[in-house]
Design a protein around this motif. Structure first.
Motif, PDB file in Angstrom:
ATOM      1  N   ALA A  20       0.807  -1.228   0.000  1.00  0.00           N
ATOM      2  CA  ALA A  20       0.000   0.000   0.000  1.00  0.00           C
ATOM      3  C   ALA A  20       0.837   1.274   0.000  1.00  0.00           C
ATOM      4  N   TRP A  21       2.128   1.177  -0.335  1.00  0.00           N
ATOM      5  CA  TRP A  21       2.960   2.385  -0.364  1.00  0.00           C
ATOM      6  C   TRP A  21       2.415   3.424  -1.338  1.00  0.00           C
ATOM      7  N   GLU A  22       1.737   2.956  -2.399  1.00  0.00           N
ATOM      8  CA  GLU A  22       1.197   3.896  -3.388  1.00  0.00           C
ATOM      9  C   GLU A  22       0.170   4.837  -2.750  1.00  0.00           C
ATOM     10  N   SER A  23      -0.608   4.327  -1.797  1.00  0.00           N
ATOM     11  CA  SER A  23      -1.601   5.189  -1.143  1.00  0.00           C
ATOM     12  C   SER A  23      -0.910   6.264  -0.307  1.00  0.00           C
ATOM     13  N   LEU A  24       0.232   5.920   0.295  1.00  0.00           N
ATOM     14  CA  LEU A  24       1.009   6.914   1.035  1.00  0.00           C
ATOM     15  C   LEU A  24       1.539   7.976   0.079  1.00  0.00           C
ATOM     16  N   ARG A  25       2.099   7.523  -1.054  1.00  0.00           N
ATOM     17  CA  ARG A  25       2.596   8.462  -2.065  1.00  0.00           C
ATOM     18  C   ARG A  25       1.486   9.400  -2.512  1.00  0.00           C
ATOM     19  N   ASP A  26       0.326   8.845  -2.816  1.00  0.00           N
ATOM     20  CA  ASP A  26      -0.777   9.667  -3.298  1.00  0.00           C
ATOM     21  C   ASP A  26      -1.253  10.641  -2.220  1.00  0.00           C
ATOM     22  N   GLY A  27      -1.199  10.212  -0.961  1.00  0.00           N
ATOM     23  CA  GLY A  27      -1.606  11.086   0.134  1.00  0.00           C
ATOM     24  C   GLY A  27      -0.677  12.269   0.329  1.00  0.00           C
ATOM     25  N   VAL A  28       0.627  12.023   0.299  1.00  0.00           N
ATOM     26  CA  VAL A  28       1.568  13.136   0.511  1.00  0.00           C
ATOM     27  C   VAL A  28       1.646  14.050  -0.708  1.00  0.00           C
ATOM     28  N   ALA A  29       1.274  13.528  -1.884  1.00  0.00           N
ATOM     29  CA  ALA A  29       1.289  14.340  -3.103  1.00  0.00           C
ATOM     30  C   ALA A  29       0.010  15.154  -3.276  1.00  0.00           C
ATOM     31  N   ALA A  30      -1.058  14.762  -2.575  1.00  0.00           N
ATOM     32  CA  ALA A  30      -2.350  15.441  -2.697  1.00  0.00           C
ATOM     33  C   ALA A  30      -2.280  16.862  -2.138  1.00  0.00           C
ATOM     34  N   ASP A  31      -3.280  17.649  -2.461  1.00  0.00           N
ATOM     35  CA  ASP A  31      -3.312  19.056  -2.042  1.00  0.00           C
ATOM     36  C   ASP A  31      -3.126  19.240  -0.537  1.00  0.00           C
ATOM     37  N   GLY A  32      -3.596  18.300   0.278  1.00  0.00           N
ATOM     38  CA  GLY A  32      -3.466  18.408   1.725  1.00  0.00           C
ATOM     39  C   GLY A  32      -2.143  17.883   2.256  1.00  0.00           C
ATOM     40  N   GLY A  33      -1.258  17.416   1.365  1.00  0.00           N
ATOM     41  CA  GLY A  33       0.046  16.894   1.758  1.00  0.00           C
ATOM     42  C   GLY A  33       1.137  17.933   1.562  1.00  0.00           C
ATOM     43  N   TRP A  34       2.223  17.537   0.893  1.00  0.00           N
ATOM     44  CA  TRP A  34       3.362  18.449   0.704  1.00  0.00           C
ATOM     45  C   TRP A  34       2.991  19.767   0.025  1.00  0.00           C
ATOM     46  N   PRO A  35       2.045  19.802  -0.938  1.00  0.00           N
ATOM     47  CA  PRO A  35       1.679  21.117  -1.487  1.00  0.00           C
ATOM     48  C   PRO A  35       1.162  22.082  -0.417  1.00  0.00           C
ATOM     49  N   LEU A  36       0.421  21.569   0.574  1.00  0.00           N
ATOM     50  CA  LEU A  36      -0.056  22.423   1.656  1.00  0.00           C
ATOM     51  C   LEU A  36       1.102  22.909   2.520  1.00  0.00           C
ATOM     52  N   TYR A  37       2.046  22.025   2.840  1.00  0.00           N
ATOM     53  CA  TYR A  37       3.225  22.427   3.610  1.00  0.00           C
ATOM     54  C   TYR A  37       3.967  23.552   2.878  1.00  0.00           C
ATOM     55  N   LEU A  38       4.204  23.369   1.592  1.00  0.00           N
ATOM     56  CA  LEU A  38       4.970  24.370   0.842  1.00  0.00           C
ATOM     57  C   LEU A  38       4.213  25.689   0.725  1.00  0.00           C
ATOM     58  N   GLN A  39       2.887  25.638   0.618  1.00  0.00           N
ATOM     59  CA  GLN A  39       2.113  26.876   0.564  1.00  0.00           C
ATOM     60  C   GLN A  39       2.192  27.609   1.901  1.00  0.00           C
ATOM     61  N   ARG A  40       2.094  26.882   2.993  1.00  0.00           N
ATOM     62  CA  ARG A  40       2.207  27.519   4.314  1.00  0.00           C
ATOM     63  C   ARG A  40       3.614  28.113   4.513  1.00  0.00           C
ATOM     64  N   TYR A  41       4.609  27.418   4.022  1.00  0.00           N
ATOM     65  CA  TYR A  41       5.985  27.913   4.078  1.00  0.00           C
ATOM     66  C   TYR A  41       6.110  29.207   3.276  1.00  0.00           C
ATOM     67  N   ALA A  42       5.586  29.197   2.053  1.00  0.00           N
ATOM     68  CA  ALA A  42       5.638  30.408   1.209  1.00  0.00           C
ATOM     69  C   ALA A  42       4.907  31.562   1.880  1.00  0.00           C
ATOM     70  N   ASP A  43       3.794  31.270   2.522  1.00  0.00           N
ATOM     71  CA  ASP A  43       3.025  32.324   3.205  1.00  0.00           C
ATOM     72  C   ASP A  43       3.845  32.955   4.332  1.00  0.00           C
ATOM     73  N   LEU A  44       4.680  32.158   5.015  1.00  0.00           N
ATOM     74  CA  LEU A  44       5.526  32.717   6.074  1.00  0.00           C
ATOM     75  C   LEU A  44       6.549  33.696   5.516  1.00  0.00           C
ATOM     76  N   LEU A  45       6.975  33.447   4.299  1.00  0.00           N
ATOM     77  CA  LEU A  45       8.007  34.294   3.688  1.00  0.00           C
ATOM     78  C   LEU A  45       7.420  35.471   2.916  1.00  0.00           C
ATOM     79  N   ALA A  46       6.115  35.462   2.714  1.00  0.00           N
ATOM     80  CA  ALA A  46       5.471  36.525   1.914  1.00  0.00           C
ATOM     81  C   ALA A  46       5.443  37.840   2.679  1.00  0.00           C
TER      82      ALA A  46
END
Length: 164
Positions: free
Chosen positions: A138-164
């Motif tokens: 089931a590693w694919e489900s983990l990959r899909d979860g961290v790649a989804a909008d609520g995964g790493w993209p959300l982390y990076l958006q919150r990071y960018a917001d801190l620097l804005a």
């Protein structure tokens, strides 16, 4: 201004790759990511039985990535493998496809974050969550979860917001 890009994933990809460009020096970009990780990681990403009070990324090789709950309990879900300011951070992802902390550390993946200078005050931050197949079934489900909008993209958006 920040720009985000994603690398497309296929069903065979064992890594998730994302990058974002921020208006900050390499040093500031690294410092904000590591020192303010608590403001980047979503509180709702919680494996504890109580609300998270803080998330700490210990800034050294051998350090932990740990959530501390309001009731004092802790969840260590990552280990710092590389801490190389201001260029690179690597930590393990010790959370399995069942969204529980892995009991067997042989079945964990790695997250590498690189801070690449584009100009004096502009840095490209490249995140690669790799070796996801190590998580086993089931590693694919983990990959899909961290790649989804609520995964790493959300982390990076919150990071960018801190620097804005």
């Amino acid at each position: 201004m920040t720009e985000t890009s994603e690398t497309s994933q296929t069903s065979q990809d064992t890594a998730v790759r994302l990058d974002i460009t921020v208006e900050a020096s390499q040093e500031k970009a690294f410092r904000v990511f590591t020192e303010q990780f608590d403001k980047i990681k979503p509180r709702e990403h919680n494996l504890l039985g109580a609300p998270i009070a803080e998330t700490v990324l210990e800034p050294r090789v051998g350090g932990s990535v740990v959530d501390r709950a309001e009731d004092g309990t802790e969840c260590r879900w990552g280990r710092v493998l590389v801490f190389d300011p201001p260029e690179r951070l690597v930590f393990t992802w010790d959370i399995g496809p069942d969204w529980q902390v892995a009991s067997d550390l042989e079945h964990t993946s790695e997250v590498e974050v690189r801070f690449v200078v584009e100009s004096e005050n502009r840095t490209r931050v490249e995140l690669e969550h790799r070796n996801l197949e190590r998580h086993g079934a089931a590693w694919e489900s983990l990959r899909d979860g961290v790649a989804a909008d609520g995964g790493w993209p959300l982390y990076l958006q919150r990071y960018a917001d801190l620097l804005a």
